[in-house]
Design an enzyme around this catalytic site. Structure first.
Site, PDB file in Angstrom:
ATOM      1  N   GLU A   1      -6.801  -1.175  15.024  1.00  0.00           N
ATOM      2  CA  GLU A   1      -7.375  -2.082  14.031  1.00  0.00           C
ATOM      3  C   GLU A   1      -6.385  -3.184  13.649  1.00  0.00           C
ATOM      4  OE1 GLU A   1      -8.568  -0.160  10.386  1.00  0.00           O
ATOM      5  OE2 GLU A   1      -8.507  -2.055   9.283  1.00  0.00           O
TER       6      GLU A   1
ATOM      7  N   ARG B   1       0.778  -6.583  12.473  1.00  0.00           N
ATOM      8  CA  ARG B   1       0.152  -5.991  13.649  1.00  0.00           C
ATOM      9  C   ARG B   1      -0.054  -7.042  14.736  1.00  0.00           C
ATOM     10  NH1 ARG B   1      -4.132  -1.371  11.307  1.00  0.00           N
ATOM     11  NH2 ARG B   1      -2.507  -0.199  10.211  1.00  0.00           N
TER      12      ARG B   1
ATOM     13  N   ARG C   1       2.125   0.567  10.258  1.00  0.00           N
ATOM     14  CA  ARG C   1       1.740   1.063   8.932  1.00  0.00           C
ATOM     15  C   ARG C   1       2.927   0.959   7.983  1.00  0.00           C
ATOM     16  NH1 ARG C   1      -2.810   3.742   7.880  1.00  0.00           N
ATOM     17  NH2 ARG C   1      -3.143   4.070  10.097  1.00  0.00           N
TER      18      ARG C   1
ATOM     19  N   ARG D   1       0.835  -1.201   0.000  1.00  0.00           N
ATOM     20  CA  ARG D   1       0.000   0.000   0.000  1.00  0.00           C
ATOM     21  C   ARG D   1       0.872   1.254   0.000  1.00  0.00           C
ATOM     22  NH1 ARG D   1      -4.931  -1.870   4.108  1.00  0.00           N
ATOM     23  NH2 ARG D   1      -5.353  -3.791   2.945  1.00  0.00           N
TER      24      ARG D   1
ATOM     25  N   SER E   1     -10.442  -6.157   9.451  1.00  0.00           N
ATOM     26  CA  SER E   1     -11.594  -5.431   8.945  1.00  0.00           C
ATOM     27  C   SER E   1     -12.421  -6.440   8.182  1.00  0.00           C
ATOM     28  CB  SER E   1     -11.093  -4.318   8.012  1.00  0.00           C
ATOM     29  OG  SER E   1     -12.075  -3.359   7.821  1.00  0.00           O
TER      30      SER E   1
END
Length: 422
Positions: free
Chosen positions: A348, A390, A276, A261, A351
């Site tokens: 988070e 994560r 991230r 990403r 999802s």
RNA sequence: GGAGAGAUACCCAAGCAGGUUGAAGGGGACGGUUUGCUAAACCGUUAGUAGGAGCAAUCCUAGCGAGGGUUCGAAUCCCUCUCUCUCCGCCA
């Protein structure tokens, strides 16, 4: 994308739905173009019908050695007219498609209205938050202390938002992938997929990353390939342009992939640690279901993802996202947020979305409800099960010891072959 | 990267010196006849899909890998692209 008939016949419903996402849009251009398109279609199709009939007559006359020059002359004009109208229709359809592809999905009735994450609803919590008798360190300090996370060399060899895993860290990453895939394939009934990490443009349009979010993606040259931002893209597109057998449904797929990403709009956020990254690993869950089953399958998918956190003994909460916080393609979305002791926050880690027929319509994925019946769009769902980086960070933080070592969660010990990382 | 071959309906496959061929013929599937039951044989059915018009019955348009072009008319001719296969080279 939305059903063009819904937009055409119930525009107020579409506008009202988008307002629940905090969006205000006008459909005036769309509706008038749509009307014009249909008028022009009627005109060109009747001309084509005439041309078809007359051309056969020409053939018949020529076969009998009769003159057909009057018909040919007439059809030359008709042909010109058709060409002009078809070009107009082509332009209109291109614009209609452009509009349709940039309208997000409508929120499910159960989704709370609101423009941003402050309107999200916590659904439930699980796990005991550990009370530390020392000050818990952030995962980047723990990882560097143990020599298993190397941020400096990550940025040396690639750049910002890249990290090198070493030794027991690399092995922990791999153990997490294996543990999650084993859980989902052996206990939850998912079939394992190992897809390409580069996909074509059609895939990216199919799941909704394109045309709107190209700046968030890594494009690869030569060719027109994209690095996948999630396994959702290749796995959902497995069945693009297919008509599935009703007995096949529901289909459950799980896939480990790296994810890439650009994080275009996230400058300055989460710059430390592995939260991230431009590249991270993830085990994804993807389902194809009949429309009437997708709601129940969504709840089940969330439970499957939760099971991973429960087995790892990581405290988390489940959050129902409001309209404004959901992704472009989702009709309903739950986030799983795992506890990070160093910051004292839930972050988070998964999802889980129900896209209903939004992606299926874009990617043309259908099923036949009964033999001989007309094909209908399936519902697609997916969720992280889980994001590996994560998860690793959460383990480091929640299982850290005062001496800087980390206790390996029970369930990972057979995968890692050790009880402590030190 | 070089040289060839190919892509036609559920599958195989003909048509490719343009004209009632949106498509022969097989296989399969489905229905039927025959049969004590199976098998066989025989007869029949079998584009799906998308878009549009209409209250409807129904009709029209598109479609032979994709996109353009030539033509009154294209599965058939021309151009571009994609994918598959074979051989050679290179390569994990």
């Amino acid at each position: 994308m939305l059903d063009i008939r819904l937009v055409r016949n119930e525009p107020e419903q579409v506008i009202a739905g988008l307002r629940r996402r905090g969006l205000t849009i006008s459909l005036d251009e769309f509706l008038s173009l749509d009307e014009t398109r249909r008028q022009k279609l009627v005109e060109t199709e009747s001309l084509k019908n005439r041309r078809n009939v007359v051309s056969k007559e020409v053939g018949r006359r020529k076969a009998h050695n009769e003159d057909a020059s009057d018909l040919i002359r007439e059809m030359q004009e008709v042909g010109e007219r058709i060409k002009v109208i078809d070009e107009e229709i082509r332009a209109i359809e291109a614009r209609l498609n452009e509009i349709l592809l940039t309208i997000p999905n409508l929120p499910d009735a159960s989704v709370p209205e609101g423009p941003d994450e402050t309107y999200n609803q916590e659904v439930r919590r699980w796990g005991e938050i550990r009370v530390f008798d020392f000050t818990p360190k952030p995962h980047w300090d723990i990882g560097e202390g143990l020599g298993i996370l190397d941020f400096e060399r990550g940025s040396k060899i690639s750049g910002a938002r890249f990290t090198v895993l070493k030794g027991k860290g690399a092995k922990l990453e791999r153990a997490l992938v294996n543990f999650m895939l084993d859980l989902h394939t052996k206990e939850h009934g998912y079939e394992e997929i190992f897809p390409p990490f580069l996909v074509n443009r059609d895939c990216m349009v199919g799941t909704g990353q394109l045309p709107k979010f190209e700046e968030d993606m890594f494009r690869v040259t030569p060719g027109d390939y994209f690095l996948i931002p999630t396994a959702e893209v290749p796995v959902t597109n497995l069945h693009r342009d297919e008509i599935l057998d009703v007995e096949q449904l529901p289909l459950y797929y799980t896939a480990y992939t790296a994810c890439f990403r650009a994080e275009a709009g996230a400058a300055g956020r989460d710059t430390r640690g592995v939260i991230r990254q431009h590249q991270f690993n993830k085990v994804e869950l993807v389902k194809f279901t009949k429309p009437e089953d997708s709601e129940a399958e969504h709840e089940k998918l969330v439970r499957n993802a939760e099971t991973v956190l429960q087995r790892l003994g990581l405290p988390y909460r489940v959050v129902l996202l409001c309209g404004g916080d959901m992704g472009f393609s989702a009709a309903k979305c739950y986030d799983l947020e795992v506890w990070f002791p160093s910051s004292g926050t839930y972050r988070e880690i998964s999802s889980c979305s129900n896209f209903k027929d939004f992606q299926a319509r874009r990617a043309n994925i259908r099923y036949r409800p009964a033999p001989g019946a007309k094909p209908e769009f399936v519902h697609t769902l997916n969720g992280s099960g889980l994001a590996i980086g994560r998860t690793l960070a959460a383990i480091l933080e929640n299982y850290q010891n005062a001496d800087g070592s980390v206790t390996v969660p029970e369930v990972l010990r057979e995968y890692l072959g050790m009880e402590r990382i030190d």
